[in-house]
Scaffold this motif. Structure first.
Motif, PDB file in Angstrom:
ATOM      1  N   GLY A  17      46.839   1.733  57.523  1.00  0.00           N
ATOM      2  CA  GLY A  17      45.937   2.094  56.862  1.00  0.00           C
ATOM      3  C   GLY A  17      44.672   1.282  56.770  1.00  0.00           C
ATOM      4  N   GLY A  18      44.120   0.932  55.546  1.00  0.00           N
ATOM      5  CA  GLY A  18      42.732   0.531  55.310  1.00  0.00           C
ATOM      6  C   GLY A  18      42.872  -0.941  55.763  1.00  0.00           C
ATOM      7  N   GLY A  19      44.209  -1.456  55.750  1.00  0.00           N
ATOM      8  CA  GLY A  19      44.065  -3.051  56.138  1.00  0.00           C
ATOM      9  C   GLY A  19      43.489  -3.931  55.204  1.00  0.00           C
ATOM     10  N   SER A  20      43.487  -3.647  53.928  1.00  0.00           N
ATOM     11  CA  SER A  20      42.810  -4.541  53.295  1.00  0.00           C
ATOM     12  C   SER A  20      43.609  -6.113  53.142  1.00  0.00           C
ATOM     13  N   ASN A  21      44.901  -5.797  52.938  1.00  0.00           N
ATOM     14  CA  ASN A  21      45.984  -7.097  53.304  1.00  0.00           C
ATOM     15  C   ASN A  21      45.821  -7.828  54.434  1.00  0.00           C
ATOM     16  N   MET A  22      45.558  -7.229  55.440  1.00  0.00           N
ATOM     17  CA  MET A  22      45.351  -7.735  56.763  1.00  0.00           C
ATOM     18  C   MET A  22      44.082  -8.460  56.703  1.00  0.00           C
ATOM     19  N   ALA A  52      51.795  -5.405  56.896  1.00  0.00           N
ATOM     20  CA  ALA A  52      50.781  -5.310  55.623  1.00  0.00           C
ATOM     21  C   ALA A  52      50.204  -3.638  55.528  1.00  0.00           C
ATOM     22  N   GLY A  53      50.736  -2.922  54.557  1.00  0.00           N
ATOM     23  CA  GLY A  53      50.519  -1.530  54.681  1.00  0.00           C
ATOM     24  C   GLY A  53      51.211  -0.913  55.684  1.00  0.00           C
ATOM     25  N   PHE A  54      52.126  -1.215  56.272  1.00  0.00           N
ATOM     26  CA  PHE A  54      52.618  -0.416  57.723  1.00  0.00           C
ATOM     27  C   PHE A  54      53.744   0.433  57.104  1.00  0.00           C
ATOM     28  N   MET A  55      53.594   1.639  57.326  1.00  0.00           N
ATOM     29  CA  MET A  55      54.205   2.822  56.483  1.00  0.00           C
ATOM     30  C   MET A  55      55.315   3.754  57.153  1.00  0.00           C
ATOM     31  N   ARG A  56      55.950   2.848  58.205  1.00  0.00           N
ATOM     32  CA  ARG A  56      56.993   3.528  59.102  1.00  0.00           C
ATOM     33  C   ARG A  56      58.318   2.639  58.717  1.00  0.00           C
ATOM     34  N   ASN A  64      57.066  -8.649  54.871  1.00  0.00           N
ATOM     35  CA  ASN A  64      56.582  -7.355  54.395  1.00  0.00           C
ATOM     36  C   ASN A  64      55.944  -7.766  52.853  1.00  0.00           C
ATOM     37  N   ILE A  65      54.797  -6.955  52.749  1.00  0.00           N
ATOM     38  CA  ILE A  65      54.345  -7.125  51.195  1.00  0.00           C
ATOM     39  C   ILE A  65      54.651  -5.341  50.631  1.00  0.00           C
ATOM     40  N   HIS A  66      55.267  -5.631  49.484  1.00  0.00           N
ATOM     41  CA  HIS A  66      55.859  -4.058  48.793  1.00  0.00           C
ATOM     42  C   HIS A  66      54.890  -4.250  47.470  1.00  0.00           C
ATOM     43  N   PRO A  67      54.483  -3.090  47.033  1.00  0.00           N
ATOM     44  CA  PRO A  67      53.969  -2.926  45.746  1.00  0.00           C
ATOM     45  C   PRO A  67      54.716  -2.627  44.420  1.00  0.00           C
ATOM     46  N   SER A  68      55.704  -3.383  44.291  1.00  0.00           N
ATOM     47  CA  SER A  68      56.526  -3.521  43.141  1.00  0.00           C
ATOM     48  C   SER A  68      57.257  -4.677  42.799  1.00  0.00           C
ATOM     49  N   VAL A 116      47.238  -4.239  40.929  1.00  0.00           N
ATOM     50  CA  VAL A 116      48.459  -4.774  41.852  1.00  0.00           C
ATOM     51  C   VAL A 116      47.785  -5.323  43.252  1.00  0.00           C
ATOM     52  N   LEU A 117      46.757  -4.352  43.766  1.00  0.00           N
ATOM     53  CA  LEU A 117      46.309  -4.611  45.198  1.00  0.00           C
ATOM     54  C   LEU A 117      45.510  -6.340  44.988  1.00  0.00           C
ATOM     55  N   ALA A 118      45.051  -6.216  44.036  1.00  0.00           N
ATOM     56  CA  ALA A 118      44.013  -7.452  43.661  1.00  0.00           C
ATOM     57  C   ALA A 118      45.083  -8.798  43.764  1.00  0.00           C
ATOM     58  N   GLU A 119      46.138  -8.621  43.260  1.00  0.00           N
ATOM     59  CA  GLU A 119      47.164  -9.910  43.354  1.00  0.00           C
ATOM     60  C   GLU A 119      47.952  -9.929  44.574  1.00  0.00           C
ATOM     61  N   GLU A 120      48.172  -8.717  45.292  1.00  0.00           N
ATOM     62  CA  GLU A 120      48.411  -8.681  46.704  1.00  0.00           C
ATOM     63  C   GLU A 120      47.913  -9.511  47.541  1.00  0.00           C
ATOM     64  N   HIS A 121      46.507  -9.523  47.345  1.00  0.00           N
ATOM     65  CA  HIS A 121      45.377 -10.295  48.261  1.00  0.00           C
ATOM     66  C   HIS A 121      45.291 -11.729  47.980  1.00  0.00           C
TER      67      HIS A 121
HETATM   68  C1  GAR Z   1      49.404  -2.001  49.806  1.00  0.00           C
HETATM   69  O1  GAR Z   1      49.455  -1.918  48.524  1.00  0.00           O
HETATM   70  C2  GAR Z   1      50.734  -2.521  50.353  1.00  0.00           C
HETATM   71  O2  GAR Z   1      51.451  -3.162  49.428  1.00  0.00           O
HETATM   72  C3  GAR Z   1      51.405  -1.105  50.470  1.00  0.00           C
HETATM   73  O3  GAR Z   1      50.347  -0.236  50.907  1.00  0.00           O
HETATM   74  C4  GAR Z   1      49.154  -0.754  50.728  1.00  0.00           C
HETATM   75  C5  GAR Z   1      48.214  -1.018  51.832  1.00  0.00           C
HETATM   76  O4  GAR Z   1      46.857  -1.564  51.563  1.00  0.00           O
HETATM   77  N1  GAR Z   1      52.619  -1.075  51.109  1.00  0.00           N
HETATM   78  C6  GAR Z   1      53.401  -0.161  51.128  1.00  0.00           C
HETATM   79  O5  GAR Z   1      53.625   0.567  50.213  1.00  0.00           O
HETATM   80  C7  GAR Z   1      54.796  -0.431  52.026  1.00  0.00           C
HETATM   81  N2  GAR Z   1      55.819   0.640  51.886  1.00  0.00           N
HETATM   82  P1  GAR Z   1      46.089  -2.204  52.692  1.00  0.00           P
HETATM   83  O6  GAR Z   1      46.277  -1.232  53.901  1.00  0.00           O
HETATM   84  O7  GAR Z   1      44.664  -1.943  52.175  1.00  0.00           O
HETATM   85  O8  GAR Z   1      46.498  -3.704  52.905  1.00  0.00           O
END
Ligand code: GAR
Length: 196
Positions: free
Chosen positions: A10-15, A87-91, A107-111, A170-175
């Protein structure tokens, strides 16, 4: 330096935060951003950052998960990564991928694992009445979101939160968490990191 491949959907903000963290004396550098979604917004961001990109479209492998994972492995192998960051890989990935990269894949997981593996983590935390939510970085194994935790950050669930407002907090903390854990991992440090 260790070579890091980053997988996105997706958007790749963590990337972006991972790539931007790998400067100066950092022990790793980015070698590839790979997406399973051709339209993923993160691909253009990676190109703007000067990182090689690749696409392995899972829709070309309907009903053939082994073929999809073999294609991922082949593209990745061509870039000789030492570390893979999801990093937000959804498969969902199975043994054909996880076995190949065992001990080399994060992997990063939002929980706050082991809570809320899988999807809709923020909605589930709110519906459960949890006072806290957060994110986890973990090693990837064949068990979905089940590998050893390498770091976590907690955030409060606030009155009036919906899934979107909680996800943003949560996303701000992921970063912050993912770059910190990646650096330690690249240095060979597998001790879990619990940020305040
Ligand atoms: C992030 O919140 C990540 O933790 C989550 O998707 C988002 C991706 O955002 N990942 C999952 O849910 C994995 N099952 P990003 O594309 O902006 O990094």
């Amino acid at each position: 330096k260790k070579r890091v491949a980053i997988l996105i959907s997706g958007g790749g903000s963590n990337m972006v935060t991972l790539v931007n963290s790998m400067t100066g004396d950092h022990p790793a550098r980015p070698c590839l951003v790979l997406s399973n979604v051709p339209a993923a917004g993160g691909l253009a961001k990676a190109e703007a950052l000067g990182i090689s990109t690749a696409i392995v479209d899972h829709r070309n492998f309907t009903g053939d998960r082994a073929g999809f994972e073999a294609a991922l492995n082949e593209v990745l192998e061509a870039h000789s990564p030492d570390i893979i960051c999801l990093a937000g890989f959804m498969r969902i990935l199975t043994e054909g991928f996880t076995g190949h990269w065992a001990g080399r894949c994060l992997n990063i997981h939002p929980s706050l694992l082991p809570k809320y593996k899988g999807l809709h983590t923020h909605q589930r935390a709110i519906e459960a009445g949890d006072a806290e939510a957060g994110c986890s970085v973990h090693e990837v194994t064949a068990e979905l979101d089940g590998g050893p935790v390498l770091g976590q950050v907690r955030v409060p669930v606030l009155p009036g939160d919906d899934a979107a407002s909680l996800a943003a907090r949560v996303l701000a903390e992921e970063h912050k968490l993912y770059p910190a854990v990646l650096r330690r991992y690249a240095e060979g440090n597998r001790t879990p990191l619990y940020l305040p």
